[in-house]
Design a protein around this motif. Structure first.
Motif, PDB file in Angstrom:
ATOM      1  N   LEU A   3      75.504  73.787  50.366  1.00 31.30           N
ATOM      2  CA  LEU A   3      75.396  72.604  50.956  1.00 31.30           C
ATOM      3  C   LEU A   3      74.892  71.750  50.289  1.00 31.30           C
ATOM      4  CD1 LEU A   3      73.929  74.405  54.047  1.00 31.30           C
ATOM      5  CD2 LEU A   3      76.394  73.433  53.615  1.00 31.30           C
ATOM      6  N   ARG A   4      74.922  70.663  50.341  1.00 27.64           N
ATOM      7  CA  ARG A   4      74.211  68.826  49.588  1.00 27.64           C
ATOM      8  C   ARG A   4      72.946  69.376  50.643  1.00 27.64           C
ATOM      9  NH1 ARG A   4      76.680  62.621  49.964  1.00 27.64           N
ATOM     10  NH2 ARG A   4      75.042  62.469  48.651  1.00 27.64           N
ATOM     11  N   ASN A   5      72.100  69.706  49.807  1.00 33.44           N
ATOM     12  CA  ASN A   5      70.638  69.556  50.611  1.00 33.44           C
ATOM     13  C   ASN A   5      69.866  69.439  49.649  1.00 33.44           C
ATOM     14  OD1 ASN A   5      70.744  72.381  50.141  1.00 33.44           O
ATOM     15  ND2 ASN A   5      71.060  73.009  52.056  1.00 33.44           N
ATOM     16  N   ARG A  53      58.257  79.852  57.076  1.00 31.95           N
ATOM     17  CA  ARG A  53      57.328  79.397  58.338  1.00 31.95           C
ATOM     18  C   ARG A  53      57.176  80.243  58.913  1.00 31.95           C
ATOM     19  NH1 ARG A  53      59.680  73.056  59.667  1.00 31.95           N
ATOM     20  NH2 ARG A  53      57.154  73.195  60.552  1.00 31.95           N
ATOM     21  N   GLY A  54      55.916  81.144  58.580  1.00 31.09           N
ATOM     22  CA  GLY A  54      55.894  82.637  60.030  1.00 31.09           C
ATOM     23  C   GLY A  54      57.031  83.442  60.091  1.00 31.09           C
ATOM     24  N   ASP A  55      57.560  83.860  61.386  1.00 32.17           N
ATOM     25  CA  ASP A  55      58.821  84.231  61.106  1.00 32.17           C
ATOM     26  C   ASP A  55      60.071  84.115  62.094  1.00 32.17           C
ATOM     27  OD1 ASP A  55      57.691  84.600  63.959  1.00 32.17           O
ATOM     28  OD2 ASP A  55      57.962  86.485  64.790  1.00 32.17           O
ATOM     29  N   ARG A  56      60.110  82.318  62.006  1.00 31.88           N
ATOM     30  CA  ARG A  56      61.141  81.477  62.057  1.00 31.88           C
ATOM     31  C   ARG A  56      62.224  81.233  61.534  1.00 31.88           C
ATOM     32  NH1 ARG A  56      59.268  75.517  63.253  1.00 31.88           N
ATOM     33  NH2 ARG A  56      57.431  76.458  64.013  1.00 31.88           N
ATOM     34  N   ARG A  57      62.941  82.188  62.215  1.00 38.40           N
ATOM     35  CA  ARG A  57      65.219  82.175  61.711  1.00 38.40           C
ATOM     36  C   ARG A  57      65.094  80.121  62.035  1.00 38.40           C
ATOM     37  NH1 ARG A  57      66.118  85.618  58.242  1.00 38.40           N
ATOM     38  NH2 ARG A  57      65.392  87.920  58.627  1.00 38.40           N
ATOM     39  N   GLN A  58      65.899  79.533  60.818  1.00 38.13           N
ATOM     40  CA  GLN A  58      66.433  78.507  61.369  1.00 38.13           C
ATOM     41  C   GLN A  58      67.858  78.475  60.745  1.00 38.13           C
ATOM     42  OE1 GLN A  58      64.128  75.282  59.674  1.00 38.13           O
ATOM     43  NE2 GLN A  58      62.382  75.762  59.222  1.00 38.13           N
ATOM     44  N   THR A  59      68.794  77.134  61.519  1.00 37.65           N
ATOM     45  CA  THR A  59      70.396  77.836  60.822  1.00 37.65           C
ATOM     46  C   THR A  59      71.059  76.790  60.407  1.00 37.65           C
ATOM     47  OG1 THR A  59      71.305  79.017  62.649  1.00 37.65           O
ATOM     48  CG2 THR A  59      72.558  77.672  61.900  1.00 37.65           C
ATOM     49  N   LEU A  60      70.729  76.414  58.928  1.00 41.15           N
ATOM     50  CA  LEU A  60      70.574  74.895  58.327  1.00 41.15           C
ATOM     51  C   LEU A  60      71.849  74.379  59.120  1.00 41.15           C
ATOM     52  CD1 LEU A  60      70.956  76.219  54.961  1.00 41.15           C
ATOM     53  CD2 LEU A  60      69.243  75.439  55.947  1.00 41.15           C
ATOM     54  N   MET A  61      71.386  72.654  58.911  1.00 40.59           N
ATOM     55  CA  MET A  61      71.891  71.658  59.302  1.00 40.59           C
ATOM     56  C   MET A  61      72.733  72.194  61.033  1.00 40.59           C
ATOM     57  SD  MET A  61      74.092  70.870  55.896  1.00 40.59           S
ATOM     58  CE  MET A  61      73.111  69.539  54.349  1.00 40.59           C
ATOM     59  N   ALA A  62      72.144  72.781  61.190  1.00 41.69           N
ATOM     60  CA  ALA A  62      72.529  73.249  62.518  1.00 41.69           C
ATOM     61  C   ALA A  62      72.693  71.778  63.877  1.00 41.69           C
ATOM     62  CB  ALA A  62      71.696  73.434  64.034  1.00 41.69           C
ATOM     63  N   PRO A  63      73.760  71.410  64.587  1.00 38.01           N
ATOM     64  CA  PRO A  63      74.411  70.143  64.779  1.00 38.01           C
ATOM     65  C   PRO A  63      73.706  69.683  65.918  1.00 38.01           C
ATOM     66  CG  PRO A  63      76.140  72.093  65.361  1.00 38.01           C
ATOM     67  CD  PRO A  63      75.110  72.622  64.426  1.00 38.01           C
ATOM     68  N   GLY A  64      73.171  68.400  65.226  1.00 27.85           N
ATOM     69  CA  GLY A  64      72.298  67.505  65.715  1.00 27.85           C
ATOM     70  C   GLY A  64      70.629  67.804  65.824  1.00 27.85           C
ATOM     71  N   LEU A  65      70.082  68.922  64.922  1.00 29.42           N
ATOM     72  CA  LEU A  65      69.452  68.334  64.360  1.00 29.42           C
ATOM     73  C   LEU A  65      68.890  68.383  63.305  1.00 29.42           C
ATOM     74  CD1 LEU A  65      68.176  72.818  65.648  1.00 29.42           C
ATOM     75  CD2 LEU A  65      68.391  70.152  67.235  1.00 29.42           C
ATOM     76  N   TYR A  66      67.119  68.916  62.700  1.00 27.82           N
ATOM     77  CA  TYR A  66      67.154  67.957  61.580  1.00 27.82           C
ATOM     78  C   TYR A  66      67.657  68.587  60.359  1.00 27.82           C
ATOM     79  CZ  TYR A  66      64.169  71.350  60.577  1.00 27.82           C
ATOM     80  OH  TYR A  66      63.017  72.406  60.213  1.00 27.82           O
ATOM     81  N   GLN A  68      67.716  70.267  57.339  1.00 31.32           N
ATOM     82  CA  GLN A  68      66.964  70.721  55.941  1.00 31.32           C
ATOM     83  C   GLN A  68      67.327  70.646  54.532  1.00 31.32           C
ATOM     84  OE1 GLN A  68      68.435  72.284  57.800  1.00 31.32           O
ATOM     85  NE2 GLN A  68      67.183  73.456  59.318  1.00 31.32           N
ATOM     86  N   LEU A  69      66.255  69.426  53.741  1.00 34.65           N
ATOM     87  CA  LEU A  69      65.757  69.357  52.637  1.00 34.65           C
ATOM     88  C   LEU A  69      65.281  70.584  51.573  1.00 34.65           C
ATOM     89  CD1 LEU A  69      65.927  65.302  52.646  1.00 34.65           C
ATOM     90  CD2 LEU A  69      68.176  67.458  52.604  1.00 34.65           C
ATOM     91  N   PHE A  70      65.916  70.575  50.686  1.00 33.46           N
ATOM     92  CA  PHE A  70      65.324  71.948  48.996  1.00 33.46           C
ATOM     93  C   PHE A  70      64.693  70.801  48.216  1.00 33.46           C
ATOM     94  CE2 PHE A  70      67.050  73.687  52.368  1.00 33.46           C
ATOM     95  CZ  PHE A  70      66.596  75.138  51.994  1.00 33.46           C
TER      96      PHE A  70
END
Length: 202
Positions: A3-5, A53-66, A68-70
């Motif tokens: 992804l472009r991030n 971030r703890g046990d939090r799992r995130q979907t990269l580039m979820a619609p409408g959310l921030y 994630q950049l690296f």
């Protein structure tokens, strides 16, 4: 296909295989197809975060959310204008704001104040690099945005998404990449984390 991030020290966002050691965000920059629509907007609180971030799992580039950049490391994130996050990097964030206050003669600086100054610096022209000694962790680059270097122990290490190369002498029209208020914060004692390749080479 990556992804472009992935962010370079100039603040530009790329699609490359290398992942980096920090995550961050500058608001929602992508569309529903996880395609990058812009590199920045009006959002001022640009931050750098822990990858985990703890046990939090995130979907990269979820619609409408921030978005994630690296970043390769914290020095890269700071050059791109990102300060430490107060949620997941609280110790670093408090140390950063304290050093920012020391550098600018401000007692108990407020985070919105810091973000407003950084936002103005990101939008403004980069100052020319005048050859002065820079603190470890600050970065310079060419005005054409082709190459960048990390200041480290009196030398300059060329940057890449994979890490840093052996010391060399920068050439060309050079500018300070690390925003001036951040460079002053590093000078005042904040120590950005750098990729292990910096200490792996002489």
């Amino acid at each position: 296909m990556p992804l472009r991030n992935r962010v370079d020290p100039f603040g530009h966002i790329h699609a490359v295989p290398e992942h980096g050691e920090l995550m961050g965000n500058r608001g929602c920059l992508h569309g529903d197809a996880r395609n990058l629509l812009r590199e920045h907007g009006s959002y001022k609180a640009w931050i750098s975060c822990n990858l985990v971030r703890g046990d939090r799992r995130q979907t990269l580039m979820a619609p409408g959310l921030y978005t994630q950049l690296f970043f390769r490391d914290e020095a890269t994130a700071m050059a791109a204008g990102h300060r430490p996050c107060f949620e997941c990097r609280r110790t670093h964030a408090k140390a950063f704001v304290a050093a920012w206050g020391d550098a600018h003669g401000v007692t108990d600086p407020r985070v919105p104040q810091v973000d407003a100054i950084l936002h103005a610096e990101r939008l403004g022209p980069r100052p020319a690099y005048d050859g002065r000694k820079l603190p470890d962790g600050a970065m310079i680059g060419t005005a054409d945005e082709e190459r960048s270097w990390l200041a480290w122990r009196g030398t300059f290490r060329p940057w890449s998404f994979a890490g840093y190369g052996p010391a060399e002498t920068p050439s060309g029209d050079l500018v300070l990449l690390t925003p001036p208020s951040m460079a002053a914060t590093i000078e005042a004692g904040y120590k950005p984390a750098v990729h292990a390749s910096v200490t792996a080479l002489p």
